[in-house]
Enzyme design. Sequence first.
Site, PDB file in Angstrom:
ATOM      1  N   MET A  29       0.808  -1.107  -0.030  1.00  0.00           N
ATOM      2  CA  MET A  29       0.028   0.089  -0.138  1.00  0.00           C
ATOM      3  C   MET A  29       0.908   1.250   0.049  1.00  0.00           C
ATOM      4  O   MET A  29       0.400   2.367   0.360  1.00  0.00           O
ATOM      5  CB  MET A  29      -0.912   0.123   1.176  1.00  0.00           C
ATOM      6  CG  MET A  29      -1.627  -1.192   1.149  1.00  0.00           C
ATOM      7  SD  MET A  29      -3.360  -0.870   1.817  1.00  0.00           S
ATOM      8  CE  MET A  29      -3.219  -0.621   3.760  1.00  0.00           C
ATOM      9  N   LEU A  32       6.951   2.906   1.470  1.00  0.00           N
ATOM     10  CA  LEU A  32       7.476   1.825   1.479  1.00  0.00           C
ATOM     11  C   LEU A  32       8.766   1.902   2.715  1.00  0.00           C
ATOM     12  O   LEU A  32       9.221   2.967   2.897  1.00  0.00           O
ATOM     13  CB  LEU A  32       8.342   1.594   0.155  1.00  0.00           C
ATOM     14  CG  LEU A  32       7.623   1.323  -0.812  1.00  0.00           C
ATOM     15  CD1 LEU A  32       8.543   1.147  -2.344  1.00  0.00           C
ATOM     16  CD2 LEU A  32       6.353   0.127  -0.840  1.00  0.00           C
ATOM     17  N   GLY A  35      10.818  -3.359   5.672  1.00  0.00           N
ATOM     18  CA  GLY A  35      10.180  -4.227   5.652  1.00  0.00           C
ATOM     19  C   GLY A  35       9.881  -4.671   4.168  1.00  0.00           C
ATOM     20  O   GLY A  35       9.955  -5.861   3.685  1.00  0.00           O
ATOM     21  N   HIS A  36       9.346  -3.716   3.240  1.00  0.00           N
ATOM     22  CA  HIS A  36       8.847  -3.730   1.743  1.00  0.00           C
ATOM     23  C   HIS A  36      10.082  -4.185   1.343  1.00  0.00           C
ATOM     24  O   HIS A  36      10.189  -4.834   0.359  1.00  0.00           O
ATOM     25  CB  HIS A  36       8.278  -2.331   1.408  1.00  0.00           C
ATOM     26  CG  HIS A  36       6.959  -2.197   2.154  1.00  0.00           C
ATOM     27  ND1 HIS A  36       6.738  -0.889   2.759  1.00  0.00           N
ATOM     28  CD2 HIS A  36       5.694  -2.616   2.166  1.00  0.00           C
ATOM     29  CE1 HIS A  36       5.438  -1.020   3.199  1.00  0.00           C
ATOM     30  NE2 HIS A  36       4.762  -2.156   2.747  1.00  0.00           N
ATOM     31  N   VAL A 176      10.585  -7.283   9.638  1.00  0.00           N
ATOM     32  CA  VAL A 176      11.966  -6.391   9.685  1.00  0.00           C
ATOM     33  C   VAL A 176      11.517  -5.402  10.999  1.00  0.00           C
ATOM     34  O   VAL A 176      10.607  -4.917  10.916  1.00  0.00           O
ATOM     35  CB  VAL A 176      12.255  -5.625   8.438  1.00  0.00           C
ATOM     36  CG1 VAL A 176      13.376  -4.682   8.820  1.00  0.00           C
ATOM     37  CG2 VAL A 176      12.552  -6.768   7.554  1.00  0.00           C
ATOM     38  N   ARG A 187       2.207   2.624   9.263  1.00  0.00           N
ATOM     39  CA  ARG A 187       1.567   3.427  10.183  1.00  0.00           C
ATOM     40  C   ARG A 187       2.599   4.141  11.492  1.00  0.00           C
ATOM     41  O   ARG A 187       1.939   4.568  12.210  1.00  0.00           O
ATOM     42  CB  ARG A 187       0.368   2.656  10.930  1.00  0.00           C
ATOM     43  CG  ARG A 187      -0.676   2.277   9.956  1.00  0.00           C
ATOM     44  CD  ARG A 187      -1.724   1.493  10.533  1.00  0.00           C
ATOM     45  NE  ARG A 187      -2.962   1.417   9.690  1.00  0.00           N
ATOM     46  CZ  ARG A 187      -3.458   0.712   9.072  1.00  0.00           C
ATOM     47  NH1 ARG A 187      -2.812  -0.615   8.984  1.00  0.00           N
ATOM     48  NH2 ARG A 187      -4.399   0.472   8.185  1.00  0.00           N
TER      49      ARG A 187
HETATM   50  O1  PAF Z   1      -0.467  -5.930   3.645  1.00  0.00           O
HETATM   51  C1  PAF Z   1      -0.695  -4.930   2.862  1.00  0.00           C
HETATM   52  O2  PAF Z   1       0.128  -4.058   2.694  1.00  0.00           O
HETATM   53  C2  PAF Z   1      -2.103  -5.116   2.162  1.00  0.00           C
HETATM   54  O3  PAF Z   1      -3.031  -5.692   2.956  1.00  0.00           O
HETATM   55  C3  PAF Z   1      -2.010  -5.868   0.829  1.00  0.00           C
HETATM   56  C4  PAF Z   1      -1.469  -6.990   0.703  1.00  0.00           C
HETATM   57  C5  PAF Z   1      -0.881  -4.830   0.089  1.00  0.00           C
HETATM   58  C6  PAF Z   1      -3.187  -5.740   0.133  1.00  0.00           C
HETATM   59  O4  PAF Z   1      -3.944  -4.286   0.070  1.00  0.00           O
END
Ligand code: PAF
Length: 279
Positions: A29, A32, A35-36, A176, A187
């Site tokens: 979402m 970033l 973790g991403h 992470v 968040r």
């Molecule tokens: O984990 C997330 O960021 C969301 O739930 C996802 C998997 C991108 C779906 O919107």
Amino acid sequence: MRLIRKIDEMRKYVRERKNKKLIGFVPTMGYLHEGHLSLIRKARRECDEVIVSIFVNPTQFGRGEDYHSYPRDLKRDIALSEKEKVDVIFAPSVEEMYPEGYSTFVQVEGRLSSVLEGASRPGHFRGVCTVLVKLFNIINPDISFFGEKDFQQALIVKKMVEDLNIDTRIVLLPTVREEDGLAMSSRNSYFNEEERKAAIILYRSLKKAKEWIDQGERNSSRIIQKMKDFIAKEPLARIDYIAIVDSKSLEEVEQVERGNLIALAVYIGKVRLIDNMRV
Ligand code: PAF
């Protein structure tokens, strides 16, 4: 014409047409964080093509939740992704994903979706599954990467992928954490200094629980009560739930065993955080 009757054969047929490239997919979402980036790096190592989706999915937010205030910064996300050599960012608008009259939703029925986050955030996983099926259909990834911080989400996605014969392999990577142990989350950007310090209580309570278990405590109710007492010492924290569950079925366990999952959701001020730890 070729008549195909077997799922595997159909998959093979489709795969051969994907230009012989292994496509790795990291759904996000946006906003970033490390973790991403750990998911993206893993995808980069394992796949020929890395696609990251950035879409704040309205259908997974309940009424009164933070859909409108959820942090967004596409420019920054593009810069970070470029650095990691991502091949494509897919960032559709809400209208693109949910045009007027949209009316199809995907729901994994049963316990997995109705406990923990499912109980606290009704409809949340229906939104997650719906957007992911759409993304899987659009991107057709060979491998899709998820973080263990959202452990329940990953279990549900695995179940959905299996039940609906979606041709992607789900890879789960460890949470992470910041230096002090706070799980990375978009968040976390909501916090002021005082709240940020208080937020560490989630990780500390998980670590405490693990210590008690290492010392021989096995009774779930007692461990949960001790975690509650520990968290209660932090004035900014308000517990939503704490549970010790089987890490496959999410059934609550009376006696803790190796592999069980301790999961919790706690408000720090107005911000709701989740975290978990395997025993
Ligand atoms: O984990 C997330 O960021 C969301 O739930 C996802 C998997 C991108 C779906 O919107």
